[in-house]
Design a protein around this motif. Structure first.
Motif, PDB file in Angstrom:
ATOM      1  N   ARG A   1      -3.195  22.805 -14.871  1.00 41.18           N
ATOM      2  CA  ARG A   1      -3.904  23.067 -13.613  1.00 41.18           C
ATOM      3  C   ARG A   1      -2.887  23.342 -12.483  1.00 41.18           C
ATOM      4  O   ARG A   1      -3.009  24.304 -11.736  1.00 41.18           O
ATOM      5  N   ASP A   2      -1.862  22.471 -12.461  1.00 44.33           N
ATOM      6  CA  ASP A   2      -0.841  22.639 -11.413  1.00 44.33           C
ATOM      7  C   ASP A   2      -0.115  23.982 -11.569  1.00 44.33           C
ATOM      8  O   ASP A   2       0.153  24.685 -10.604  1.00 44.33           O
ATOM      9  N   MET A   3       0.188  24.267 -12.854  1.00 46.66           N
ATOM     10  CA  MET A   3       0.881  25.538 -13.120  1.00 46.66           C
ATOM     11  C   MET A   3       0.052  26.724 -12.650  1.00 46.66           C
ATOM     12  O   MET A   3       0.550  27.659 -12.041  1.00 46.66           O
ATOM     13  N   LEU A   4      -1.251  26.634 -12.984  1.00 46.55           N
ATOM     14  CA  LEU A   4      -2.138  27.721 -12.577  1.00 46.55           C
ATOM     15  C   LEU A   4      -2.144  27.887 -11.066  1.00 46.55           C
ATOM     16  O   LEU A   4      -2.080  28.996 -10.527  1.00 46.55           O
TER      17      LEU A   4
ATOM     18  N   GLN B   1       8.666  18.922 -14.864  1.00 47.36           N
ATOM     19  CA  GLN B   1       8.680  17.642 -14.145  1.00 47.36           C
ATOM     20  C   GLN B   1       7.291  16.994 -14.183  1.00 47.36           C
ATOM     21  O   GLN B   1       7.133  15.816 -14.456  1.00 47.36           O
ATOM     22  N   ARG B   2       6.275  17.818 -13.962  1.00 52.14           N
ATOM     23  CA  ARG B   2       4.887  17.325 -13.950  1.00 52.14           C
ATOM     24  C   ARG B   2       4.546  16.727 -15.316  1.00 52.14           C
ATOM     25  O   ARG B   2       4.010  15.631 -15.420  1.00 52.14           O
ATOM     26  N   LEU B   3       4.943  17.444 -16.367  1.00 57.00           N
ATOM     27  CA  LEU B   3       4.653  17.005 -17.733  1.00 57.00           C
ATOM     28  C   LEU B   3       5.376  15.697 -18.039  1.00 57.00           C
ATOM     29  O   LEU B   3       4.812  14.777 -18.634  1.00 57.00           O
ATOM     30  N   TYR B   4       6.618  15.639 -17.555  1.00 61.13           N
ATOM     31  CA  TYR B   4       7.417  14.433 -17.797  1.00 61.13           C
ATOM     32  C   TYR B   4       6.720  13.205 -17.205  1.00 61.13           C
ATOM     33  O   TYR B   4       6.520  12.196 -17.881  1.00 61.13           O
ATOM     34  N   PHE B   5       6.293  13.340 -15.939  1.00 59.61           N
ATOM     35  CA  PHE B   5       5.631  12.195 -15.293  1.00 59.61           C
ATOM     36  C   PHE B   5       4.290  11.891 -15.934  1.00 59.61           C
ATOM     37  O   PHE B   5       3.909  10.743 -16.104  1.00 59.61           O
ATOM     38  N   GLU B   6       3.554  12.931 -16.303  1.00 60.54           N
ATOM     39  CA  GLU B   6       2.244  12.748 -16.936  1.00 60.54           C
ATOM     40  C   GLU B   6       2.408  11.991 -18.253  1.00 60.54           C
ATOM     41  O   GLU B   6       1.656  11.060 -18.564  1.00 60.54           O
TER      42      GLU B   6
ATOM     43  N   LEU C   1       8.629  26.744 -13.852  1.00 59.56           N
ATOM     44  CA  LEU C   1       8.938  26.057 -15.112  1.00 59.56           C
ATOM     45  C   LEU C   1       9.476  24.649 -14.856  1.00 59.56           C
ATOM     46  O   LEU C   1       9.080  23.680 -15.523  1.00 59.56           O
ATOM     47  N   LEU C   2      10.354  24.550 -13.873  1.00 57.52           N
ATOM     48  CA  LEU C   2      10.909  23.226 -13.523  1.00 57.52           C
ATOM     49  C   LEU C   2       9.803  22.278 -13.082  1.00 57.52           C
ATOM     50  O   LEU C   2       9.726  21.112 -13.476  1.00 57.52           O
TER      51      LEU C   2
ATOM     52  N   LEU D   1      12.167  36.057 -10.641  1.00 57.54           N
ATOM     53  CA  LEU D   1      12.844  35.182 -11.611  1.00 57.54           C
ATOM     54  C   LEU D   1      12.978  33.771 -11.057  1.00 57.54           C
ATOM     55  O   LEU D   1      12.711  32.775 -11.749  1.00 57.54           O
ATOM     56  N   ALA D   2      13.359  33.691  -9.770  1.00 57.88           N
ATOM     57  CA  ALA D   2      13.514  32.380  -9.126  1.00 57.88           C
ATOM     58  C   ALA D   2      12.182  31.646  -9.113  1.00 57.88           C
ATOM     59  O   ALA D   2      12.097  30.444  -9.383  1.00 57.88           O
ATOM     60  N   LEU D   3      11.123  32.405  -8.850  1.00 58.48           N
ATOM     61  CA  LEU D   3       9.778  31.822  -8.809  1.00 58.48           C
ATOM     62  C   LEU D   3       9.404  31.278 -10.183  1.00 58.48           C
ATOM     63  O   LEU D   3       8.854  30.177 -10.329  1.00 58.48           O
TER      64      LEU D   3
END
Ligand code: C2E
Ligand code: MG
Ligand code: MG
Length: 636
Positions: free
Chosen positions: A154-157, A45-50, A40-41, A33-35
């Motif tokens: 890609r990062d998520m993967l 965050q990645r999406l926000y900056f992108e 998700l965080l 769950l923590a993972l």
């Protein structure tokens, strides 16, 4: 062997280990769950900056296009569309662009917002506008968010792959650990249930197996028999050859028992030292039980050989059929134990099947065992005396026979408690009490003027082995002003023949001191005639069992005849016990028997009654018998 305490510890250890593993297994859930939350965080965050970068890029693209379009308008080009298209095409991620000039966009201009940006594709792109100061026009660019999504994905993967790899590694390590712990747990559980030396079930585990069998509904329960085995001769082997050798022999016994009863091997247990037990499935008929017992007994026939040692062992077996009357494991084992004790008592290598009679006898023994000691101390024992008379009917002596007057159960006969006293060692204080009472009563009777030559006292084998016997006898006699000639000691034939060197020298010593020695129950043991000849014996008391049928037509009295001849040849007196009829007495007189003891003349009686009986017969004795030889105390 692991005892009950040790087993409890081991079982506790096993359960602690398992609990730990169970807890660790559950730890993967919060970890995963923590993972997931972290991933998700990260994605957010990645999406926000992108998206922020995409918006900035779109803004700078809008400004570049605006410059190009403004330039083309300055060059008085009325149609700016080609310029707009060509400037937009330089940016690969521009989805659409629009240009607005003059009155048609003044409202937007005033409000500083573009019509396109407020509507349309909100998720697939970002919108940016360039409003150059004083231009009266603006450019609006819609920039695709696809690259941002792709980068985030890609990062998520990548995060997922790394997480999966981590989880996989963690799971496989966990699995290995779990297997190790389960193996260890198995070992601990095995150790908790099995005897460390033989590998058989230990006492607690055997109890559990037995209890499980008995807990089944009676209709479903298959017939079975519990055998309780105790090795004969093992203690001696252990003491002589040491514990190491004893252990080797126990292992070998286990192997042989297992081979003798392969179908019952799983339910075989070692209950302690040299005690084994087994449940025989589907066996309840006496013949089938005997067959299994034969197999066990025969397995011990070949001698046990190791390191220059060769020993022969036997086994005494108690059996209990696990029928509807047996409800608990405790009860079954208690019954089997009682039967096994009886087997031991009957001699080595015997099988005894438990029955109700045995059970009530065992309860009786138990009662005697617990109540006899206080009875001796509280003076509940007393003596009755049975006269021994000569063939002329004259008095010769009396035999002291102990009785126990129990406050609740009345008079208990010696047959019931002497053997228990022997087993428990209580025969020693009991013997001392009997000697003391016999001396006291003899003196009291003589004081009443009764001519009583001697009192005969029964002495058990265990008393003979007691170094305190001679001092106790001498002290009691001295205290009452009596001497050894006033006392006859009756030792059973079996006991005399069993005694080893030290004890037979005690008999010789007593005889040398002047005590009369009588061999009691003669004919029931296995006398060694040479030993009999060597011993200083005064009397042979032919056992009462030989009196049956004596003097009756057709009865062959060959054994009594032989015993009387033997007494004559050895030069010792003969006494016939248990004489009940005149016919028997007549035959004995004719055959040369010298004395008679039996109900024909008198039953055992208390001292007061004896005094009356003796006075009535006073002067009725044979003169050639040493009637009464008062002893000088100084001799002692
Ligand atoms: P025992 O020494 O052979 O004693 C003779 C037994 O035969 C006595 O049984 C006596 O009552 C019984 N008896 C005598 N005449 C007749 C008869 O005509 N018919 C029948 N059916 N029985 C007769 P009791 O008193 O029950 O004693 C049994 C055994 O207990 C004795 O056998 C003796 O071995 C033992 N015993 C008794 N008192 C003592 C004692 O103080 N110390 C020890 N160690 N053993 C004792
Ligand atoms: Mg006797
Ligand atoms: Mg006797």
């Amino acid at each position: 062997m692991i005892d009950r305490g040790g087993q409890a510890v081991t079982e506790h250890q096993a359960s602690v280990q398992v609990t730990k593993v169970e807890k660790r297994r559950l730890a993967w859930l919060p970890f995963t769950l923590a993972l997931l939350v972290a991933a998700l965080l990260l994605a957010w965050q990645r999406l926000y900056f992108e998206m922020r970068d995409a918006h900035r890029t779109a803004l700078s693209e809008a400004e570049s296009i605006m410059t190009v379009v403004e330039l083309s308008r300055a060059m008085s080009s009325t149609d700016v569309s080609p310029w707009l298209t060509s400037a937009s095409s330089r940016f690969s991620d521009v989805v659409s662009s629009s240009y607005c000039v003059g009155a048609q966009c003044s409202a937007h201009y005033r409000q500083g917002r573009a019509p396109l940006c407020s509507q349309g594709d909100r998720w697939g792109s970002v919108c940016a506008q360039s409003f150059p100061r004083g231009a009266g026009a603006f450019v609006e660019v819609r920039h695709s968010l696809m690259p941002a999504y792709q980068a985030t994905l890609r990062d998520m993967l990548m995060v997922c792959v790394v997480a999966l790899l981590g989880l996989g590694t963690w799971f496989s390590a966990e699995q290995r650990l779990r297997q190790q712990v389960l193996r260890r747990e198995d070992q601990l559980r095995h150790a908790a249930r099995h005897d460390a030396l033989t590998g058989l079930l230990n006492r607690a585990a055997f109890d559990a197996v037995l209890a499980e069998h008995l807990a089944r509904p009676k209709a479903e329960r298959s017939p079975a028999t519990l055998l309780y085995m105790d090795l004969d001769g093992f203690k001696h082997l252990n003491d002589t050859h040491g514990h190491h050798m004893g252990d080797q022999v126990l292992k070998e016994v286990t192997r042989r028992f297992g081979a003798a009863l392969p179908e019952a091997r799983a339910s075989m247990g070692r209950l302690g030292g040299d005690e084994f037990a087994v449940i025989l499935p589907n066996v309840s008929e006496p013949l089938a039980v005997a067959a299994s017992v034969d197999a066990l007994t025969e397995s011990l026939t070949p001698p046990f050989e190791a390191e220059q040692m060769s020993a022969q062992l036997g086994v005494s077996i108690g059996a209990v059929v696990l029928d509807a009357e047996v409800h608990t494991a405790e009860e079954a084992l208690r019954r089997a134990d009682v039967a096994m004790d009886e087997a031991k008592r009957l001699g080595h290598g015997k099988l005894v099947l438990f029955d109700d009679l045995l059970g009530s006898r065992a309860r009786r023994r138990q009662f005697i065992q617990s109540e006899l000691r206080p009875a001796i101390i509280q003076g509940q024992l007393y003596l009755e005396y049975q006269p021994q008379v000569g063939m002329d009917g004259g008095m010769r002596g009396v035999e002291a026979l102990v009785r126990w007057r129990h406050p609740r159960f009345g008079v208990i006969r010696p047959d019931e408690f002497i053997s228990v006293a022997e087993e428990t060692g209580l025969i020693l204080p009991l013997g001392v009490a009997v000697i003391e009472m016999a001396c006291r009563d003899l003196v009291a009777l003589r004081k009443q003027g009764v001519a009583l030559p001697y009192v005969s006292v029964n002495v058990s084998p265990r008393q003979l082995a007691d170094p305190q016997l001679v001092p106790a006898l001498m002290s009691a006699l001295r205290q009452h002003g009596l001497g050894p000639a006033d006392m006859e000691l009756e030792v059973t034939e079996g006991a005399v023949m069993e005694v080893n060197g030290a004890e037979s020298s005690v008999l010789d010593h007593l005889s040398a001191r002047g005590f009369r020695i009588a061999i009691d129950d003669f004919g029931t043991g296995y006398s060694s005639l040479s030993r009999l000849q060597r011993m200083k014996v005064d009397k042979l008391k032919i056992d009462g069992s030989f009196m049956e049928g004596l003097g009756e037509p057709g009865h062959d009295p060959v054994l009594v005849d032989m015993m009387l001849s033997l007494a004559k040849r050895l030069g010792v007196k003969s006494v016939a016990e248990g004489v009940e009829t005149q016919q028997q007495a007549d035959w004995l007189r004719d055959a040369g028997c010298q004395m008679i003891q039996g109900y024909l003349y008198a039953k055992p009686m208390p001292p007061a009654q004896l005094a009356v009986w003796l006075k009535e017969r006073a002067g009725d004795h044979d003169d050639d018998e040493d009637v009464w030889s008062p002893t000088v105390s100084a001799e002692l």
